[in-house]
Each structure stands twice: as C-alpha cells, then as structure tokens.
Design a protein around this motif. Structure first.
Motif, mmCIF file in Angstrom:
data_model
loop_
_atom_site.group_PDB
_atom_site.id
_atom_site.type_symbol
_atom_site.label_atom_id
_atom_site.label_comp_id
_atom_site.label_asym_id
_atom_site.label_seq_id
_atom_site.Cartn_x
_atom_site.Cartn_y
_atom_site.Cartn_z
ATOM 1 N N GLU A 98 -9.764 -1.731 8.255
ATOM 2 C CA GLU A 98 -9.030 -1.688 9.519
ATOM 3 C C GLU A 98 -7.543 -1.613 9.214
ATOM 4 O O GLU A 98 -7.082 -2.231 8.250
ATOM 5 N N ALA B 49 8.567 -3.361 -5.091
ATOM 6 C CA ALA B 49 7.773 -2.475 -5.967
ATOM 7 C C ALA B 49 7.148 -1.322 -5.196
ATOM 8 O O ALA B 49 6.368 -0.547 -5.756
ATOM 9 N N ALA C 76 0.595 2.682 5.702
ATOM 10 C CA ALA C 76 -0.726 2.426 5.115
ATOM 11 C C ALA C 76 -1.714 3.532 5.498
ATOM 12 O O ALA C 76 -2.490 4.000 4.655
ATOM 13 N N ASN D 70 0.756 1.011 11.774
ATOM 14 C CA ASN D 70 1.042 0.980 10.328
ATOM 15 C C ASN D 70 0.848 2.369 9.727
ATOM 16 O O ASN D 70 -0.118 2.657 9.009
ATOM 17 N N GLY E 227 3.916 4.176 -6.281
ATOM 18 C CA GLY E 227 2.545 4.505 -6.675
ATOM 19 C C GLY E 227 1.632 3.322 -6.921
ATOM 20 O O GLY E 227 0.446 3.512 -7.200
ATOM 21 N N TYR F 180 3.268 -9.236 5.704
ATOM 22 C CA TYR F 180 2.621 -9.179 7.019
ATOM 23 C C TYR F 180 3.296 -10.088 8.042
ATOM 24 O O TYR F 180 3.711 -11.198 7.703
ATOM 25 N N THR G 186 -4.528 10.180 2.679
ATOM 26 C CA THR G 186 -4.362 11.047 1.506
ATOM 27 C C THR G 186 -5.339 10.690 0.391
ATOM 28 O O THR G 186 -5.467 11.439 -0.575
ATOM 29 N N GLY H 17 0.477 1.018 -4.775
ATOM 30 C CA GLY H 17 -0.549 0.894 -3.743
ATOM 31 C C GLY H 17 -1.672 1.894 -3.959
ATOM 32 O O GLY H 17 -2.853 1.551 -3.891
ATOM 33 N N ARG H 18 -1.309 3.139 -4.246
ATOM 34 C CA ARG H 18 -2.327 4.175 -4.461
ATOM 35 C C ARG H 18 -3.161 3.848 -5.707
ATOM 36 O O ARG H 18 -4.383 3.985 -5.710
#
Ligand SMILES: CC(C)(COP(=O)(O)OP(=O)(O)OC[C@H]1O[C@@H](n2cnc3c(N)ncnc32)[C@H](O)[C@@H]1OP(=O)(O)O)[C@@H](O)C(=O)NCCC(=O)NCCS
Length: 161
Positions: A113, A85, A121, A118, A89, A33, A127, A91-92
């Motif tokens: 939020e 990384a 994200a 972004n 996959g 960030y 999705t 993050g999902r």
C-alpha cells in the motif's frame, strides 16, 4: 602530470534486521513518516513469517525494509531510506533485494500500500513493474482526516520476471 583519482563508491551491504538495530530504525522511521511505526510494531516483526532487511552504506544503516509473508504473497509493509541517503539508488536496490528474497522463499506476488500523495514511492514501484490493483479508502491517518492508499502488486512468476 595529474593522475585520475579512483572512483570512490560507498560500500553497500544488505543484511537481515536485528533487534539491536531498533534505535536506528526508530530514528529513521521518525524522519521518514508523518505517522511512524512504534518500537513495539518493529519488535513484532522479528517473526518467522516476516523478513526485515537493513541496507548499510559504509557500515552505517541507511535504509530498511520489512516484508510479511502470507501464504504465497509477500506484503511489503515498510521501506525507508535516511533523508541524507536518498536519490542515490538505495531504495531501488533494497526493493530489488526484497523481491529477489521473496522469490527465493517461494512467494508468487508482492503487494503493498502507498499513500495516494506519495508520488516518489509510487514512481519507484511503477518503474520496478508494480501495477495499481485497487484503492483502500481512508486507509492512512492524515492530520485530522484520512488519506486513501493505492494497492500495488507485482507478479514474481511467469512472464513478468
Ligand atoms: C521512497 C523512498 C524509499 C525512495 O528511496 P530512494 O533511495 O530515494 O530511491 P532511489 O534513489 O532508489 O530512486 C528510485 C526512484 O524513486 C523515484 N524518486 C526517488 N526520489 C524522487 C524524488 N525526489 N522525486 C521524484 N521521484 C523520485 C524515482 O523514480 C527514482 O528513480 P530514478 O532515480 O531512476 O529517477 C524514500 O524516498 C523514502 O524513504 N521515503 C520516505 C518513506 C516512504 O515514503 N516509504 C515508502 C512507503 S510506501
């Protein structure tokens, strides 16, 4: 005759965040960030109404998420994957874990939020079924100015799950 090599997949493990993870969290947070959380903010998340999750790949913490519970709403406050990384996959997978744990804990919706810019994200959230339900004007610092946040929501009950 050649033999096929076994497909090597990293071992994925999701577990609760612990205070001992703070140095690694700070390392990933600063990489993730432009305006990273401070260590004090992370320390404040080890509370009974918060859930922190660590995703480990082959034993190394490569992603984390923090969720706050308020009444029957789960607020996804932070989700971040180590740059090396990403796009594999993690993050999902971590988001789905947060959703499943929130549902298990009796939450009826998940809110978050996301910076308007972004798109990576936002694509992940869309999705997974999140919908934009509002805009918070100037919610995030952005250099010398401010950037809007999109507020997104996912129902955890009824026909949507
Ligand atoms: C957002 C973030 C958590 C996604 O983590 P990730 O592990 O790379 O995501 P995944 O590999 O699970 O991908 C999930 C989806 O995100 C979207 N996505 C991920 N990387 C993308 C990219 N470089 N470009 C476009 N879409 C992308 C895609 O929709 C992707 O689905 P697909 O692979 O089926 O196309 C990660 O980019 C990150 O840590 N960013 C910095 C911190 C941050 O912005 N957190 C969100 C705060 S609201």
């Amino acid at each position: 005759m050649t033999r096929e090599l076994p497909l090597l997949l990293p071992l994925v493990h999701i577990r609760p965040l612990q205070p001992v993870d703070l140095p690694r969290l700070m390392e990933l947070e600063r990489l993730g960030y432009p305006n990273p959380w401070t260590e004090a903010v992370f320390q404040d998340c080890f509370r009974s109404d918060y859930r922190g999750w660590a995703l480990q790949l082959d034993g190394v913490l490569q992603a984390y998420a923090v969720v706050a519970y308020l009444f029957d709403e789960a607020h996804l406050l932070n989700i971040c994957v180590a740059p090396s990384a990403r796009r594999a996959g993690a993050g999902r997978r971590l988001l789905r874990h947060c959703i499943a744990a929130s549902l298990h804990d009796g939450m009826q919706a998940m809110l978050l939020e996301v910076r308007r810019s972004n798109q990576v994200a936002a694509a992940l959230y869309e999705t997974e079924g999140f919908k934009v339900i509002g805009v918070r004007k100037g919610y995030y610092p952005d250099g010398l100015g401010r950037e809007d946040a999109l507020v997104m929501s996912l129902s955890l009950i009824g026909e949507h799950r």
